[in-house]
Motif scaffolding. Structure first.
Motif, mmCIF file in Angstrom:
data_model
loop_
_atom_site.group_PDB
_atom_site.id
_atom_site.type_symbol
_atom_site.label_atom_id
_atom_site.label_comp_id
_atom_site.label_asym_id
_atom_site.label_seq_id
_atom_site.Cartn_x
_atom_site.Cartn_y
_atom_site.Cartn_z
ATOM 1 N N LEU A 218 -4.163 -7.512 0.956
ATOM 2 C CA LEU A 218 -5.467 -6.943 0.601
ATOM 3 C C LEU A 218 -6.515 -7.315 1.647
ATOM 4 O O LEU A 218 -6.591 -8.459 2.050
ATOM 5 C CB LEU A 218 -5.917 -7.489 -0.759
ATOM 6 C CG LEU A 218 -5.615 -6.652 -1.978
ATOM 7 C CD1 LEU A 218 -6.052 -7.391 -3.217
ATOM 8 C CD2 LEU A 218 -6.277 -5.285 -1.921
ATOM 9 N N ASN B 144 -7.598 1.485 -4.139
ATOM 10 C CA ASN B 144 -8.675 0.948 -3.296
ATOM 11 C C ASN B 144 -9.695 2.036 -2.967
ATOM 12 O O ASN B 144 -9.570 3.178 -3.416
ATOM 13 C CB ASN B 144 -8.103 0.262 -2.044
ATOM 14 C CG ASN B 144 -7.535 1.278 -1.058
ATOM 15 O OD1 ASN B 144 -7.718 2.492 -1.216
ATOM 16 N ND2 ASN B 144 -6.854 0.783 -0.038
ATOM 17 N N ASP C 22 -6.071 4.767 -1.957
ATOM 18 C CA ASP C 22 -4.678 4.351 -1.796
ATOM 19 C C ASP C 22 -4.225 3.515 -2.994
ATOM 20 O O ASP C 22 -5.016 2.807 -3.607
ATOM 21 C CB ASP C 22 -4.509 3.491 -0.533
ATOM 22 C CG ASP C 22 -4.648 4.315 0.731
ATOM 23 O OD1 ASP C 22 -4.711 5.561 0.612
ATOM 24 O OD2 ASP C 22 -4.697 3.713 1.821
ATOM 25 N N ASN D 39 0.857 -1.177 0.000
ATOM 26 C CA ASN D 39 0.000 0.000 0.000
ATOM 27 C C ASN D 39 0.898 1.233 0.000
ATOM 28 O O ASN D 39 1.646 1.479 0.933
ATOM 29 C CB ASN D 39 -0.897 -0.007 1.241
ATOM 30 C CG ASN D 39 -1.908 1.131 1.186
ATOM 31 O OD1 ASN D 39 -1.599 2.215 0.671
ATOM 32 N ND2 ASN D 39 -3.087 0.886 1.704
ATOM 33 N N LEU E 86 -2.447 0.403 -4.446
ATOM 34 C CA LEU E 86 -2.006 -0.944 -4.090
ATOM 35 C C LEU E 86 -1.226 -1.507 -5.262
ATOM 36 O O LEU E 86 -1.682 -1.455 -6.395
ATOM 37 C CB LEU E 86 -3.208 -1.853 -3.797
ATOM 38 C CG LEU E 86 -4.184 -1.367 -2.734
ATOM 39 C CD1 LEU E 86 -5.315 -2.382 -2.551
ATOM 40 C CD2 LEU E 86 -3.475 -1.123 -1.407
ATOM 41 N N ASP F 286 -10.203 3.768 -0.460
ATOM 42 C CA ASP F 286 -9.704 4.934 0.252
ATOM 43 C C ASP F 286 -8.847 5.826 -0.653
ATOM 44 O O ASP F 286 -8.291 6.821 -0.190
ATOM 45 C CB ASP F 286 -8.845 4.491 1.452
ATOM 46 C CG ASP F 286 -9.659 3.695 2.453
ATOM 47 O OD1 ASP F 286 -10.887 3.945 2.520
ATOM 48 O OD2 ASP F 286 -9.084 2.833 3.140
ATOM 49 N N VAL G 52 1.299 -4.989 3.051
ATOM 50 C CA VAL G 52 -0.044 -5.083 3.626
ATOM 51 C C VAL G 52 -0.887 -5.910 2.684
ATOM 52 O O VAL G 52 -1.023 -5.576 1.525
ATOM 53 C CB VAL G 52 -0.669 -3.672 3.760
ATOM 54 C CG1 VAL G 52 -2.030 -3.772 4.420
ATOM 55 C CG2 VAL G 52 0.255 -2.757 4.534
#
Lengths: 112, 820
Positions: free
Chosen positions: B820, A102, A106, A14, A108, A104, B818
């Motif tokens: 998913l 995502n 963010d 992230n 990924l 939010d 991190v």
């Protein structure tokens, strides 16, 4: 490219909010030995490639980007942001990484 | 919402498809419903590349420009395989085979042409099929069959002595046939050559073994079932077992004629490309006749397609087509021929130079009108052809001594071998290490324009000084007739406009940012290779009203430092005129030590360069220096190099340091199409090398200053031209500013002053900038003063960044993944 699920041995990083990157620019990201460049195209798309060009290790995050192309700041070799293929030259290709935004906002990115 | 208008295009070949592509590129699909009719049941293909299919360098599938899917994706209704049968102009409808009807608001003819078959008795059997051994040669895909048949043939007659006819003759000769060319005109290539050149070409062709029968025609073909000979109009009989017809093309105008449109050799159109009979109907490409001319080359077709699309699409509704300049090159073994533009003088005021040496097979001619090259023939000696092409296509300034055009060898490159003569291993591009062989390889594999060859080999993409040699190799090695790459005139690659038209479109659309320009004129979407040039232009067009999107800047201009080969940056503080104080030197030394700067270098422009500073360190380094930016990284006024001058030098005639500082202070950081280096020397000994700077001044006895412009001492070396001699510092500043503003407004992006001054010509510059013939001097002075007054030091952004991450290399450093 979509990240559907992290496959075994792969990681999903992230990188935080896409909005932190100035529109139309790129920045680099370091994760252990891995150096990648993340780009935020003006139309909202986000792409991730190797940090360095295969020609003379130019810092791609400092390049100039179009909707689908990154032009290296050192010798102006272009690469397709989505596939990593060289555009109009024989300087090889860069690796591109699957990326997704995502809910939010963010970034990924899936790495090996 | 207003209903969309309808554009109907008849013809899905290179012209029709190109037009639609151009129309889509300027968002034409938002304004129009687009309908196309094509005779063939598939999408369109690139006819020029057919020869590459034969040569095996392209797969047939690679030459399809747009597959059927493309039409659907772009909401184009394509009637593939449907021939248009009639047009009802009153009701504005076209009717096609099978009862298909389409209404139109705008109708575009792109029906192309067909080969012309001169009426000849006996070439076909009673059923209308050609006799065995009779071929039509128009495109290179015909050549495969011809060459196959020729393997068993002995004697061939070629009807038509034009470019294609002679190339066919050459091919047949190479296969060992006896070849006769029959040409109705008094000599071969009559369209391109005058009588003098025609006579020498005839002789040269005869010498290499091609029999030329000029001024006569073939009246009858002999033979029963297969061709056995021809009867010529002078009564002679030539036996042959092969007859190749290459007698030019005829526009496809039958449909237009049936609709009562004015038709001569083609559909007659005006400068707006509309039929002179009906303003709702247009014609482009080989079916169109403009100012009495029809064209059989692809470049004019594409030019017309772009202009019509700009008119209808709205990106430039007043665009007009002014005709195309074409050049032809014949490469038959043993013949070296270049023909460009007009072959004869049109009036007594035209200058014509002719050189003829029939024994050596050499003929040279140039036609000059109003100081511009309008035509040239070079036969038997290609020396100087790149220069003539350049002068022709770019309407550049010609040498005062016109004979230099015909005999450039002595003046141009003493001691340098012709690029055609050097071995394949010879390095042409010294920046990227590209050999002659690599360039020839690229040409052979189908890269047929300077841009394409440079892109693929990277030759010419460094300093660019080898581009003329690359062009010369391209001309020597390419088999296709020469067509100009229209994109060389574009200001940036994504927008098909030259600089003046682009500025007009930007002003008209009130386009104030790079993304606004790309959205409006390049069909949306960023183009990485266009952004930086547009940023430079917009800043000059709008000044302080420019919406400065930082991503359109090159990295150097985002962080105000010069990127190095390792991704680090170099820092050059402003030292006006190269005159520095002891305390500045001390500060620079302290900063260099504090940040462990790997190298401190005195530069060629009399500055101090701190090399090896990271991006993140830049703001701190600037703060500690307490000096302004030296702009050593940007396309702008860089430095004014000075000599010691009259204050200390026993030869000094003027105060070069004071003047140099004044010039540099006034114009520091001023954006220009390419970097501008200046110098001020206090006497004609010229210690600051003023005569090889973009702009340099030299003091002469009497308190006066000479101003030189367009000098260079880099990849090109050129002595500057004397613009004027002035009496005082104020006038130096005035004319410097005036020249800079004119250069800012009129140079192409990345055109150094040496190219610009040569292109415009020093005489013209004097008329404009000194005599003020165009009455723009006052405005130029005003605009450059305003631009200079608006200067702010970019290093101030170190303390006040435009974006939190402006000087950050990294977005984030990640510690752990991190899931998913």
């Amino acid at each position: 490219m979509k990240i559907t699920a992290p496959t075994p041995g792969n990681l999903v990083l992230n990188l935080g909010p896409a909005a932190r990157i100035p529109p139309g620019e790129g920045r680099s990201v370091r994760f252990g030995d891995l150096s990648i460049a993340v780009f935020r195209v003006r139309n909202g798309d986000v792409f991730v490639t190797d940090a360095r060009c295969p020609h003379k290790s130019g810092p791609l995050a400092d390049g100039t980007i179009g909707n689908r192309t990154i032009v290296c700041p050192l010798h102006a070799c272009g690469f397709d942001l989505e596939t990593g293929a060289g555009v109009g030259h024989g300087c090889g290709r860069v690796k591109s990484f699957p990326v997704e935004i995502n809910n939010d906002g963010d970034i990924l990115v899936g790495v090996d | 919402m207003k209903p969309k208008e309808r554009v109907v295009v008849i013809g899905n070949g290179m012209g029709g498809a190109r037009f639609v592509e151009e129309l889509l590129a300027c968002n034409g699909d938002a304004r129009y419903d687009i309908v196309m009719f094509g005779d063939e049941p598939y999408g369109n293909y690139n006819r020029i590349l057919l020869s590459n299919v034969l040569a095996g360098t392209h797969e047939p599938k690679d030459i399809f420009m747009n597959p059927l899917r493309w039409y659907a994706e772009n909401n184009i209704r394509l009637h593939a395989g449907v021939r248009v049968e009639s047009i009802a102009r009153e009701s504005k409808t076209v009717s096609g085979a099978g009862g298909i009807e389409e209404a139109y608001d705008h109708l575009v003819f792109a029906t192309g042409s067909r080969p012309f078959i001169p009426p000849t008795q006996g070439i076909a059997s009673d059923t209308g099929v050609f006799k065995e051994g009779v071929f039509v040669f128009r495109t290179l895909d015909d050549s495969l069959e011809i060459m196959k048949f020729a393997k068993t043939a002995k004697r061939a007659v070629v009807i038509g002595g034009g470019l294609l006819g002679l190339e066919a003759a050459r091919g047949l000769l190479n296969l060992g046939l006896e070849v006769h060319v029959v040409e109705l005109a008094p000599h071969p290539m009559a369209v391109q050559l005058d009588a003098g050149a025609g006579a020498i070409l005839t002789r040269t062709l005869e010498e290499i073994g091609i029999h030329v029968h000029a001024g006569i025609s073939v009246s009858m073909a002999l033979g029963d079932g297969h061709v056995e000979g021809v009867v010529l109009s002078d009564g002679n009989v030539e036996p042959c077992d092969m007859l190749v017809i290459s007698a030019g093309i005829r526009s496809n105008t039958q449909l237009a004629a049936r609709a009562d449109l004015a038709v001569e050799r083609g559909i007659v159109v005006g400068d707006d490309l509309a039929s002179v009979t009906d303003p709702a109907i247009y014609a482009i490409g080989e079916c169109a006749q403009h100012r009495g001319k029809t064209y059989g080359l692809v470049a004019p077709t594409w030019e017309q397609a772009a202009i019509l699309a700009a008119r209808l699409g709205g990106s430039n509704p007043t665009a007009t087509y002014e005709g195309s300049s074409t050049s032809t090159k014949l490469k038959v073994m043993g013949v070296d021929l270049l023909a460009i533009g007009e072959k004869e003088a049109a009036s007594e005021s035209d200058e014509v130079l002719t050189f003829s040496n029939p024994t050596a097979g050499v003929y040279k001619k140039v036609v000059v009108r109003d100081g511009k090259l309008v035509g040239a023939i070079l036969l038997g000696d290609s020396l100087g052809s790149p220069r003539l092409l350049e002068a022709f296509h770019r309407a550049g300034e010609l040498p005062e001594e016109r004979a230099d055009l015909l005999f450039p060898a002595a003046a141009e490159t003493p001691g340098i071998a012709k690029v055609e003569d050097v071995p394949d291993s010879f390095q042409i591009c010294n920046c990227n290490g590209v050999s002659k062989g690599a360039i020839l390889e690229a040409v052979k594999s189908g890269h047929n324009s300077l841009g394409a060859v440079c892109d693929t080999t990277k030759a010419g993409t460094g300093c660019g000084s080898c581009k003329t040699q690359v062009q010369a190799l391209l001309e020597a090695a390419s088999d296709a007739p020469l067509t100009e790459d229209p994109s060389v005139h574009y200001y940036v690659p994504a927008i098909a406009l030259g600089k003046p038209d682009l500025i007009q479109a930007i002003r008209k659309g009130n386009l104030r940012s790079v993304s606004a320009v790309l959205d409006a004129l390049a069909g949306g979407g960023g183009d990485a290779k266009s952004k930086i040039g547009l940023a430079s232009l917009l800043k000059i067009v709008w000044g302080t009203g420019y919406d400065d999107e930082r991503d359109a800047r090159f990295i150097n201009d985002r962080v105000h430092a010069n990127i190095q080969n390792d991704g680090m940056f170099s820092v050059v503080p402003r030292i006006l005129g190269g005159v520095v104080t002891p305390s500045q030197l001390r500060t620079i030394a302290d900063v260099a030590e504090k940040y462990a700067v790997p190298m401190v270098k005195i530069t060629g422009g009399q500055r101090i360069d701190l090399l090896g500073v990271s991006k993140a360190q830049l703001p701190d380094v600037w703060r500690d220096l307490g000096m302004r930016s030296g702009h050593a990284y940007t396309k702008a006024v860089r430095t004014v190099k000075t000599c010691v001058g009259e204050e200390f030098c026993r030869f000094g005639l003027g105060n070069s340091t004071k003047l140099g500082i004044e010039i540099e202070r006034k114009f520091q950081g001023m954006e220009t199409p390419h970097k501008v280096k200046m110098a001020a020397s206090a006497c004609p000994r010229n210690c600051a090398e003023s005569t090889t700077k973009d702009l340099g001044v030299v003091a002469i006895e009497g308190g006066r200053w000479e101003i030189y412009v367009g000098g260079a001492a880099g990849s090109s070396v050129r002595k500057g031209d004397l613009l004027c001699v002035v009496d005082n510092h104020e006038d130096v500043l005035k004319y410097t500013g005036r020249f800079l503003q004119y250069y800012r407004e009129n140079a192409k992006y990345l055109e150094r002053t040496y190219g610009f001054v040569e292109r415009i010509g020093i005489e013209a510059l004097r008329r404009i900038l000194i005599n003020d013939d165009e009455a723009i001097a006052e405005r130029l002075d005003r605009d450059i003063d305003a631009a200079a007054a608006a200067y702010t030091d970019p290093w101030a952004e170190g303390a006040d960044p435009v974006h939190p991450l402006q000087f950050s290399e990294e977005l984030v450093s990640i510690e752990a993944g991190v899931a998913l």
